[in-house]
Design a protein around this motif. Structure first.
Motif, short mmCIF file in Angstrom:
data_model
loop_
_atom_site.label_atom_id
_atom_site.label_comp_id
_atom_site.label_asym_id
_atom_site.label_seq_id
_atom_site.Cartn_x
_atom_site.Cartn_y
_atom_site.Cartn_z
N PHE A 103 38.04 43.26 36.69
CA PHE A 103 37.19 42.08 36.90
C PHE A 103 37.83 41.11 37.89
N ASP A 104 39.14 40.91 37.78
CA ASP A 104 39.83 39.97 38.66
C ASP A 104 39.86 40.44 40.11
N LEU A 106 37.26 41.80 41.69
CA LEU A 106 35.94 41.75 42.31
C LEU A 106 35.87 40.60 43.31
N THR A 108 33.58 37.85 45.52
CA THR A 108 32.41 37.05 45.12
C THR A 108 31.13 37.85 45.29
N GLU A 110 30.79 41.13 45.26
CA GLU A 110 30.74 42.21 44.26
C GLU A 110 30.38 41.65 42.88
N LEU A 111 30.90 40.46 42.58
CA LEU A 111 30.61 39.82 41.30
C LEU A 111 29.11 39.52 41.18
N TYR A 112 28.54 38.94 42.25
CA TYR A 112 27.11 38.61 42.24
C TYR A 112 26.26 39.88 42.18
N GLN A 114 27.03 42.73 40.82
CA GLN A 114 27.13 43.39 39.52
C GLN A 114 26.52 42.57 38.39
N TYR A 115 26.68 41.24 38.46
CA TYR A 115 26.25 40.39 37.34
C TYR A 115 25.14 39.40 37.69
#
Length: 344
Positions: A103-104, A106, A108, A110-112, A114-115
């Motif tokens: 998670f750390d 990812l 920004t 990739e974070l958006y 995925q989530y």
């Protein structure tokens, strides 16, 4: 802040319990109309065990996951006790699942992806007036990183203890009031109100939490229960109160049919286990617990749920129990092999 700071800085790198306490990455102050607020920056967690069970239709963890969670709960409590602290509010809502190390890493983007991107919610006053200066115009809805309890895999079952607001050191202060929810509140808080609470109070709530992790439902139940009902549940589940407590229970003549049995007739520990663990797992197509493990588990829980606090084992002794040595700790060892956590 002080308690968490001391625990997170404890110089015991070989103790796996140390990895189950949140690290304080930074602190900052916020000055508001209500005063100065000290804020702590810690690593994010995925969800609580309550979130996992509440997000499930069956409210059960896979058996290997439940074993590993139980082992870690005891390890974490042992670590806290070794540092001289009683958690004071131990329940599944205060036990978090750690995020994957990935998670750390990812970005920004990739974070958006995925989530999802942040969802802004406007901040409005009830009276319709303009928002004062210093108040954000928008709030951000919390991101959901969790999953249903039955979907949690063994490598994902790494815990963090949280909420140290009721934590205390018995050697530095006397704490007489228990702040744990009534359903899992240790009985000495009611029957020995003039005696300060200590480490055994955590052992009682730890036992209730372990049962909650393994079973579909909590050991003691009731949305609108009270002290008298709780005592009735405890007697029917665990047996007769200590002699010195009978005279302190004002409702005993009204609630008892005979010595050691109440009119409510709540199920015994064994009956609760059969219904909420074995039958619940069978109905959902999940493997039950074999007789040898069941006997070891119930034996451990009965010792932890001794009415007299001085009769309860320490967290260290619990780790040496048959249930922990043969079933729970080996499952936790599999997680350590995957993540590189130190030995117990």
């Amino acid at each position: 802040m002080g308690v968490l700071s001391q625990l997170s800085k404890a110089q015991l790198p070989a103790d796996p319990g140390r990895s189950m306490i949140p690290l304080i990455g930074d602190t900052f102050n916020i000055q508001s109309p209500n005063g100065n607020h000290v804020c702590l920056v810690t690593s994010p967690a995925r969800m609580s065990l309550s979130n996992a069970k509440n997000g499930s239709w069956i409210s059960l963890f896979q058996l290997e996951v439940a074993r590993a969670l139980a082992a870690q709960l005891v390890i974490a409590v042992r670590f806290m006790h070794s540092q001289g602290f009683v958690h004071g509010d131990l329940h599944r809502g205060n036990v978090l699942l750690q995020l994957s190390w990935k998670f750390d890493r990812l970005s920004t983007e990739e974070l958006y992806e995925q989530y999802g991107e942040p969802v802004l919610e406007p901040v409005n006053r009830v009276d319709g007036q303009q928002i004062p200066l210093g108040v954000p115009q928008h709030g951000i809805s919390p991101i959901w990183l969790g999953d249903a309890s039955e979907n949690i895999t063994l490598p994902e079952a790494r815990i963090l203890l949280s909420d140290f607001g009721k934590t205390f050191s018995p050697t530095q202060e006397d704490q007489f009031e228990s702040h744990t929810p009534l359903l899992i509140r240790p009985p000495e808080a009611r029957f020995e109100p003039s005696n300060p609470l200590s480490f055994p109070s955590d052992i009682w709530t730890l036992a209730c939490t372990i049962f909650d992790v393994i079973a579909q439902k909590s050991l003691f139940e009731g949305s609108f229960t009270n002290d008298t009902d709780m005592t009735c549940q405890q007697i029917d589940t665990l047996g007769r109160l200590p002699d010195e407590w009978w005279g302190k229970w004002e409702a005993r003549e009204e609630k008892l049919i005979e010595d050691g049995e109440t009119r409510s007739r709540y199920p015994s520990l064994e009956d609760r286990f059969e219904k909420s663990v074995q039958q619940a797992r069978t109905r959902k197509g999940m493997p039950g617990i074999q007789s040898s493990e069941q006997e070891a588990l119930l034996s451990m829980l009965r010792r932890m749920l001794s009415f007299r606090p001085e009769d309860r084992p320490s967290a260290k002794q619990i780790l040496e129990s048959e249930l922990m040595v043969k079933w729970a700790l080996p499952e936790y060892a599999k997680i350590k092999e995957c993540s590189g956590i130190g030995a117990t």
